[in-house]
Design a protein around this motif. Structure first.
Motif, PDB file in Angstrom:
ATOM      1  N   LYS A  19      11.223   1.104  -2.683  1.00  0.00           N
ATOM      2  CA  LYS A  19      10.703   2.068  -1.711  1.00  0.00           C
ATOM      3  C   LYS A  19       9.371   2.668  -2.140  1.00  0.00           C
ATOM      4  O   LYS A  19       8.485   2.892  -1.310  1.00  0.00           O
ATOM      5  CB  LYS A  19      11.719   3.187  -1.494  1.00  0.00           C
ATOM      6  N   GLN A  20       9.192   2.928  -3.437  1.00  0.00           N
ATOM      7  CA  GLN A  20       7.994   3.645  -3.874  1.00  0.00           C
ATOM      8  C   GLN A  20       6.979   2.766  -4.607  1.00  0.00           C
ATOM      9  O   GLN A  20       6.067   3.294  -5.230  1.00  0.00           O
ATOM     10  CB  GLN A  20       8.391   4.824  -4.775  1.00  0.00           C
ATOM     11  N   ILE A  21       7.128   1.455  -4.546  1.00  0.00           N
ATOM     12  CA  ILE A  21       6.118   0.626  -5.198  1.00  0.00           C
ATOM     13  C   ILE A  21       4.800   0.737  -4.436  1.00  0.00           C
ATOM     14  O   ILE A  21       4.760   1.132  -3.271  1.00  0.00           O
ATOM     15  CB  ILE A  21       6.557  -0.851  -5.299  1.00  0.00           C
ATOM     16  N   ASP A  22       3.732   0.374  -5.100  1.00  0.00           N
ATOM     17  CA  ASP A  22       2.408   0.434  -4.485  1.00  0.00           C
ATOM     18  C   ASP A  22       2.191  -0.863  -3.695  1.00  0.00           C
ATOM     19  O   ASP A  22       1.809  -1.888  -4.250  1.00  0.00           O
ATOM     20  CB  ASP A  22       1.343   0.590  -5.568  1.00  0.00           C
ATOM     21  N   TRP A  23       2.467  -0.801  -2.394  1.00  0.00           N
ATOM     22  CA  TRP A  23       2.364  -1.993  -1.550  1.00  0.00           C
ATOM     23  C   TRP A  23       0.930  -2.477  -1.430  1.00  0.00           C
ATOM     24  O   TRP A  23       0.684  -3.685  -1.272  1.00  0.00           O
ATOM     25  CB  TRP A  23       2.956  -1.722  -0.163  1.00  0.00           C
ATOM     26  N   TRP A  24      -0.022  -1.563  -1.482  1.00  0.00           N
ATOM     27  CA  TRP A  24      -1.423  -1.962  -1.422  1.00  0.00           C
ATOM     28  C   TRP A  24      -1.792  -2.821  -2.627  1.00  0.00           C
ATOM     29  O   TRP A  24      -2.461  -3.853  -2.503  1.00  0.00           O
ATOM     30  CB  TRP A  24      -2.330  -0.728  -1.354  1.00  0.00           C
ATOM     31  N   LEU A  25      -1.378  -2.373  -3.817  1.00  0.00           N
ATOM     32  CA  LEU A  25      -1.651  -3.135  -5.030  1.00  0.00           C
ATOM     33  C   LEU A  25      -0.999  -4.513  -4.961  1.00  0.00           C
ATOM     34  O   LEU A  25      -1.626  -5.530  -5.303  1.00  0.00           O
ATOM     35  CB  LEU A  25      -1.134  -2.372  -6.257  1.00  0.00           C
ATOM     36  N   LEU A  26       0.223  -4.553  -4.507  1.00  0.00           N
ATOM     37  CA  LEU A  26       0.937  -5.826  -4.399  1.00  0.00           C
ATOM     38  C   LEU A  26       0.227  -6.762  -3.421  1.00  0.00           C
ATOM     39  O   LEU A  26       0.020  -7.955  -3.716  1.00  0.00           O
ATOM     40  CB  LEU A  26       2.372  -5.583  -3.943  1.00  0.00           C
ATOM     41  N   ALA A  27      -0.166  -6.233  -2.266  1.00  0.00           N
ATOM     42  CA  ALA A  27      -0.824  -7.058  -1.251  1.00  0.00           C
ATOM     43  C   ALA A  27      -2.174  -7.581  -1.749  1.00  0.00           C
ATOM     44  O   ALA A  27      -2.532  -8.744  -1.516  1.00  0.00           O
ATOM     45  CB  ALA A  27      -1.021  -6.250   0.033  1.00  0.00           C
ATOM     46  N   LEU A  28      -2.918  -6.747  -2.450  1.00  0.00           N
ATOM     47  CA  LEU A  28      -4.222  -7.164  -2.967  1.00  0.00           C
ATOM     48  C   LEU A  28      -4.085  -8.282  -4.001  1.00  0.00           C
ATOM     49  O   LEU A  28      -4.845  -9.254  -3.988  1.00  0.00           O
ATOM     50  CB  LEU A  28      -4.941  -5.965  -3.592  1.00  0.00           C
ATOM     51  N   CYS A  29      -3.095  -8.165  -4.880  1.00  0.00           N
ATOM     52  CA  CYS A  29      -2.889  -9.184  -5.916  1.00  0.00           C
ATOM     53  C   CYS A  29      -2.410 -10.500  -5.305  1.00  0.00           C
ATOM     54  O   CYS A  29      -2.887 -11.583  -5.693  1.00  0.00           O
ATOM     55  CB  CYS A  29      -1.891  -8.685  -6.952  1.00  0.00           C
ATOM     56  N   VAL A  30      -1.497 -10.422  -4.356  1.00  0.00           N
ATOM     57  CA  VAL A  30      -1.028 -11.632  -3.683  1.00  0.00           C
ATOM     58  C   VAL A  30      -2.174 -12.279  -2.907  1.00  0.00           C
ATOM     59  O   VAL A  30      -2.355 -13.509  -2.917  1.00  0.00           O
ATOM     60  CB  VAL A  30       0.154 -11.306  -2.741  1.00  0.00           C
ATOM     61  N   GLY A  31      -2.977 -11.453  -2.242  1.00  0.00           N
ATOM     62  CA  GLY A  31      -4.114 -11.973  -1.493  1.00  0.00           C
ATOM     63  C   GLY A  31      -5.114 -12.692  -2.389  1.00  0.00           C
ATOM     64  O   GLY A  31      -5.622 -13.763  -2.034  1.00  0.00           O
ATOM     65  N   MET A  32      -5.389 -12.133  -3.563  1.00  0.00           N
ATOM     66  CA  MET A  32      -6.314 -12.783  -4.488  1.00  0.00           C
ATOM     67  C   MET A  32      -5.739 -14.090  -5.013  1.00  0.00           C
ATOM     68  O   MET A  32      -6.480 -15.060  -5.239  1.00  0.00           O
ATOM     69  CB  MET A  32      -6.635 -11.850  -5.657  1.00  0.00           C
ATOM     70  N   SER A  33      -4.429 -14.155  -5.185  1.00  0.00           N
ATOM     71  CA  SER A  33      -3.795 -15.400  -5.637  1.00  0.00           C
ATOM     72  C   SER A  33      -3.910 -16.482  -4.572  1.00  0.00           C
ATOM     73  O   SER A  33      -4.197 -17.653  -4.880  1.00  0.00           O
ATOM     74  CB  SER A  33      -2.328 -15.144  -5.980  1.00  0.00           C
TER      75      SER A  33
END
Length: 418
Positions: A19-33
């Motif tokens: 619930k409280q993870i940083d979804w923006w950080l996750l999305a940015l890292c996945v996007g760069m991959s």
């Protein structure tokens, strides 16, 4: 009264653990991959290779691991940090005994046909160990400062002896960043890096070396607990740095020496050690403002840059997506760093904050050095561009680090599950 949909409640329960993870950080890292896979495919389009989908496959495995780590309380690492530190050093020793060699270095262990690079995973091991040590006692005192350095020195030395100069430099950046966040005196950090600066100035600009040595003497007198002894010691260390630099220079392999020297004048060996850098600069320059278009870069498609899908992936970005594409990549990395810093500042304890800063230091240093070496501002050190360059061990390491940081974000407050 309106009743909630059971499907909505079920989905809320399913994602409650994150619930409280940083979804923006996750999305940015996945996007760069994903972007990295696209660029890797472009560099191999005429070679029939499949590294691009392997990049995505390993990224998918890494994402799965990161999500599991994110729902696991990061505080448990405090009880495991000495075990992790031991495994880190044992794996680095194992490389030197049973590892496989390539390109003048012994860095990989082959397991069931899969080559693992322990030095990559060692970055996370060092971050966890240093965070545990510094949260127990900050680096504001000299004994704590020296203890942190001694702990880092063991894996650093093992990596340097492989030899892996690039990763050993990453260890140094992680250590400096975490010591700074752990309340170390900035003057001590400057003194720590001063011998390296003295080596360069002594051999390049002698008057500058004299001024630098005097400045280090003043900093040591003002910041060290033993003022006079520290000042004299700083002068002696910087005086000896030139000679010690010559000794260390002889320890380096020939290809490492070429990487350090040739970035200043790659035309000195245009068909040898300077070839990569010359072709990389031509490719980036050819991209101009908007680039030549994806899969249309002449240098990239005609394979002028060997192994471009790894350390020199940024040259493909510059040629095919241009200056605008390069700025976009830099902006995404800036956003990732901003989110990491936000997590470090909002963590509920020092341990979580230090973990986030360690990952931030690792990422920032690798991005700066990788891009700098592709445009001729730094030696070619073999440091990949995080999440974008091809490298299975590096990709897994990045996602493990991401999972730890997401766990810090996820447990900023205790969550209740129903």
């Amino acid at each position: 009264m309106l009743r909630k949909s059971p499907y909505k409640i079920r989905w809320q329960y399913l994602f409650a653990a994150w619930k409280q993870i940083d979804w923006w950080l996750l999305a940015l890292c996945v996007g760069m991959s994903l972007f990295g896979g696209i660029m890797i495919r472009s560099t191999e389009l005429n070679q029939g290779l499949t590294d691009w989908w392997q990049h995505w496959l390993v990224g998918g495995v890494g994402l799965t691991v990161a999500m599991f780590i994110a729902r696991w309380r990061y505080e448990n690492l405090l009880q495991l940090h000495w075990f992790i530190y031991s495994i880190t050093n044992i794996s680095l020793i194992a490389v030197m005994v049973i590892g496989t060699s390539a390109k003048g270095a012994q860095r990989w262990i082959s397991i069931a046909g899969f080559n693992l690079q322990p030095s990559e995973f060692a970055k996370v091991g060092v971050i966890i160990t240093l965070a545990a040590i510094l949260q127990a006692k900050t680096a504001s005192t000299m004994p704590a400062f020296l203890k942190a350095l001694a702990i880092t020195a063991v894996p650093w030395a093992l990596v340097f002896l492989q030899p892996d100069l690039g990763t050993s430099l990453v260890f140094g950046a992680i250590t400096l960043g975490m010591l700074y966040w752990g309340n170390a005196n900035p003057g001590w950090l400057i003194l720590l890096a001063s011998p390296l600066v003295s080596v360069i100035l002594f051999n390049v600009f002698l008057p500058g070396w004299v001024v630098w040595t005097i400045a280090m003497c003043a900093i040591a007198y003002l910041t060290l607990p033993w003022q006079r002894i520290g000042a004299v010691g700083a002068v002696v260390v910087n005086l000896l740095a030139g000679e010690l630099g010559s000794i260390l220079w002889n320890v380096l392999k020939d290809y490492q020496k070429d990487r350090i020297i040739l970035f200043l004048n790659p035309e000195k060996d245009p068909l040898g050690g300077g070839y990569h850098l010359i072709q990389s600069r031509i490719a980036i320059g050819a991209g101009e403002r908007w680039g030549q278009g994806l899969n249309n870069g002449t240098q990239t498609q005609l394979n002028f840059i060997p192994e471009q899908h790894t350390d020199f992936i940024f040259s493909a970005i510059g040629e095919e997506l241009g200056f605008v594409g390069c700025l976009a990549v830099l902006f995404v990395f800036w956003l990732i760093c901003w989110r990491l810093l936000h997590i470090a500042r909002t963590a509920k304890d020092n341990f979580g904050s230090l973990l986030a800063v360690g990952v931030l230091s690792m990422l920032v240093f690798q991005v700066i050095v990788n891009i700098s070496m592709t445009i001729g501002l730094a030696p070619v050190t073999g440091i990949p561009l995080p999440l974008v360059s091809y490298g299975r061990s590096a990709m897994l390491t990045n996602f493990i680090a991401l999972g730890i940081v997401e766990s810090v974000a996820n447990y900023r407050q205790r969550l209740k599950f129903y």
